[in-house]
Design an enzyme around this catalytic site. Structure first.
Site, PDB file in Angstrom:
ATOM      1  N   LYS A   2      -4.798  -9.433  -6.485  1.00 18.32           N
ATOM      2  CA  LYS A   2      -6.125  -9.693  -5.914  1.00 18.32           C
ATOM      3  C   LYS A   2      -7.134  -8.636  -6.384  1.00 18.32           C
ATOM      4  CE  LYS A   2      -5.656  -7.226  -1.564  1.00 18.32           C
ATOM      5  NZ  LYS A   2      -5.806  -7.133  -0.144  1.00 18.32           N
TER       6      LYS A   2
ATOM      7  N   LYS B 140     -10.519  -2.952  -3.878  1.00 20.44           N
ATOM      8  CA  LYS B 140     -11.262  -1.690  -3.929  1.00 20.44           C
ATOM      9  C   LYS B 140     -10.413  -0.574  -4.492  1.00 20.44           C
ATOM     10  CE  LYS B 140     -13.322  -2.403   0.660  1.00 20.44           C
ATOM     11  NZ  LYS B 140     -12.450  -2.967   1.663  1.00 20.44           N
TER      12      LYS B 140
ATOM     13  N   LYS C  51       0.824  -1.221   0.000  1.00 20.22           N
ATOM     14  CA  LYS C  51       0.000   0.000   0.000  1.00 20.22           C
ATOM     15  C   LYS C  51       0.849   1.257   0.000  1.00 20.22           C
ATOM     16  CE  LYS C  51      -4.459  -1.386   1.686  1.00 20.22           C
ATOM     17  NZ  LYS C  51      -5.561  -1.121   2.604  1.00 20.22           N
TER      18      LYS C  51
HETATM   19  P1  TYM Z   1     -10.646  -5.275   3.572  1.00 20.00           P
HETATM   20  O1  TYM Z   1     -11.525  -4.108   3.835  1.00 20.00           O
HETATM   21  O2  TYM Z   1      -9.524  -5.099   2.599  1.00 20.00           O
HETATM   22  O3  TYM Z   1     -11.489  -6.523   3.098  1.00 20.00           O
HETATM   23  C1  TYM Z   1     -12.612  -6.990   3.829  1.00 20.00           C
HETATM   24  C2  TYM Z   1     -12.657  -8.504   3.779  1.00 20.00           C
HETATM   25  O4  TYM Z   1     -12.712  -8.943   2.418  1.00 20.00           O
HETATM   26  C3  TYM Z   1     -11.661  -9.860   2.155  1.00 20.00           C
HETATM   27  N1  TYM Z   1     -11.172  -9.658   0.793  1.00 20.00           N
HETATM   28  C4  TYM Z   1     -11.045 -10.637  -0.111  1.00 20.00           C
HETATM   29  N2  TYM Z   1     -11.307 -11.953  -0.048  1.00 20.00           N
HETATM   30  C5  TYM Z   1     -11.093 -12.684  -1.173  1.00 20.00           C
HETATM   31  N3  TYM Z   1     -10.615 -12.158  -2.328  1.00 20.00           N
HETATM   32  C6  TYM Z   1     -10.335 -10.832  -2.433  1.00 20.00           C
HETATM   33  N4  TYM Z   1      -9.894 -10.299  -3.568  1.00 20.00           N
HETATM   34  C7  TYM Z   1     -10.550 -10.014  -1.282  1.00 20.00           C
HETATM   35  N5  TYM Z   1     -10.390  -8.687  -1.037  1.00 20.00           N
HETATM   36  C8  TYM Z   1     -10.769  -8.491   0.242  1.00 20.00           C
HETATM   37  C9  TYM Z   1     -10.572  -9.526   3.153  1.00 20.00           C
HETATM   38  O5  TYM Z   1      -9.710 -10.624   3.368  1.00 20.00           O
HETATM   39  C10 TYM Z   1     -11.389  -9.173   4.373  1.00 20.00           C
HETATM   40  O6  TYM Z   1     -11.753 -10.338   5.073  1.00 20.00           O
HETATM   41  N6  TYM Z   1      -7.614  -5.313   7.526  1.00 20.00           N
HETATM   42  C11 TYM Z   1      -8.919  -5.706   7.051  1.00 20.00           C
HETATM   43  C12 TYM Z   1     -10.069  -5.129   7.873  1.00 20.00           C
HETATM   44  C13 TYM Z   1      -9.987  -5.391   9.342  1.00 20.00           C
HETATM   45  C14 TYM Z   1     -10.234  -6.626   9.989  1.00 20.00           C
HETATM   46  C15 TYM Z   1     -10.088  -6.366  11.378  1.00 20.00           C
HETATM   47  C16 TYM Z   1     -10.559  -7.908   9.535  1.00 20.00           C
HETATM   48  C17 TYM Z   1      -9.708  -4.451  10.291  1.00 20.00           C
HETATM   49  N7  TYM Z   1      -9.761  -5.045  11.524  1.00 20.00           N
HETATM   50  C18 TYM Z   1     -10.231  -7.376  12.322  1.00 20.00           C
HETATM   51  C19 TYM Z   1     -10.708  -8.918  10.485  1.00 20.00           C
HETATM   52  C20 TYM Z   1     -10.560  -8.647  11.869  1.00 20.00           C
HETATM   53  C21 TYM Z   1      -9.080  -5.209   5.628  1.00 20.00           C
HETATM   54  O7  TYM Z   1      -8.453  -4.274   5.211  1.00 20.00           O
HETATM   55  O8  TYM Z   1     -10.051  -5.841   4.944  1.00 20.00           O
END
Ligand code: TYM
Length: 337
Positions: free
Chosen positions: A201, A204, A118
């Protein structure tokens, strides 16, 4: 919530409200959250504090928070069976993150690949928040002593760090306060890749919208994106082993498998010998059929922001009630008076 009946453990998960909720979020996370909520006591958070580690326009952020909450609910998260709230409403996340900033080691954070991706080449200009982001994520989870965290495969390293932090805290303070949280990385949808590059991947933040399937895309947009998705000239093989070294083909087969609750092998067996022109038509039909109810429900919910806000407010109260005694226990362990 009937906590006593949900003996499998406590689940916590979240997503950043940074716009463009997509199929990867749905298959890697939201859909699984809905599936877990009867078995586990479930807490699902819109992580708005994480979102501001990169710039967010304040007026848009408000809508993005509501959009994320709508996406959770449209995917089946039921606020009467789970807790659904936004992170900034429960101050304990920030308080515990500070304690964890003092537990985690610089060397641990230096190994985080997501920060490297990032921040890119412009590391010196990245916010400090982006760097210590994984400590806040550990705080999210451990503020509730969550035992399980359903996520996509991309979050695995952050969850390993969460365990390292829990372990070091327990060792340093001579306590067994924190559990060793288990990731739940479920099924064929755990790693959904870009439609244009099977090595990246679906995300967003990718500038081109053609790389992802958004949860609010209409049927024509979906059909166009899938038609233009990158593939190769070979037909589908009879088993998924033969897809190795064909990342884009693997991804499309994986999306079909995940949406149909099959595995890649059975999709290959069904389409063996057929070209991607044909397969993409079948995939479009599946994607449109499965996403239409979610898209419709998201739109319906977003027309009623007051309802979404009331869900988030109620969820924040319930989350705070769970967090307060745990935070008090943590503060006692640290030696605060
Ligand atoms: P974020 O916002 O990037 O994504 C949210 C969830 O979607 C999953 N995900 C995917 N799964 C499969 N293929 C993809 N291309 C893909 N893109 C996103 C992510 O694995 C996630 O489960 N750091 C985390 C948010 C967070 C969090 C937490 C998660 C903050 N605190 C505590 C679990 C527990 C994040 O940026 O997810």
């Amino acid at each position: 919530m009937t906590t006593a009946l949900k003996s499998a453990g406590r689940v916590f998960s979240g997503a950043q409200p940074s716009g463009n909720m997509h199929l990867g979020n749905y298959l890697g996370a939201f859909r699984n959250w809905a599936r877990l909520q009867d078995e586990y006591e479930s807490i699902y958070c819109v992580v708005d504090m994480h979102a501001i580690t990169v710039w967010q326009n304040p007026a848009e952020l408000q809508n993005q928070i509501r959009e994320a909450a709508a996406a959770y609910m449209a995917s089946g998260v039921d606020p009467s069976r789970s807790i659904l709230y936004n992170q900034s409403k429960v101050a304990g996340h920030a308080e515990l993150a500070w304690i964890f900033n003092c537990v985690a080691r610089l060397g641990w954070l230096n190994r985080m690949t997501q920060f490297k991706d990032k921040a890119g080449k412009n590391r010196e200009k990245a916010s400090v928040g982006l760097y210590i982001y994984p400590n806040l994520m550990a705080a999210d989870i451990l503020l509730y002593k969550a035992t399980h965290v359903p996520v996509g495969a991309d979050q695995k390293q952050h969850l390993e760090l969460t365990r390292d932090i829990a372990q070091k805290f327990n060792n340093d303070y001579g306590t067994d306060l924190f559990p060793m949280t288990e990731p739940l990385i479920m099924g064929e949808g755990a790693r959904v890749m870009s439609l244009r590059d099977g090595s990246k991947k679906m995300s967003k933040s990718e500038p081109s919208d053609m790389t992802r399937i958004n949860l609010n895309d209409d049927a024509d947009t979906l059909a166009n994106k899938i038609r233009k998705a990158r593939t190769d000239a070979e037909p589908l093989p009879g088993n998924s082993g033969a897809l190795e070294s064909r990342p884009e083909a693997t991804n499309l087969v994986g999306i079909y498998a995940a949406l149909m609750d099959q595995d890649r092998d059975s999709v290959c067996a069904e389409f063996e010998g057929r070209g991607f022109g044909d397969f993409k038509k079948a995939l479009t039909e599946v994607v449109v059929t499965k996403l239409a109810p979610i898209t419709g429900e998201m739109a319906r919910l977003q027309k009623d922001p007051a309802y979404i806000d009331s869900v988030l407010k109620d969820g924040a109260e319930r989350a705070s009630a769970l967090a307060e005694p745990i935070l008090a226990e943590i503060k006692r362990a640290v030696g605060y008076i």
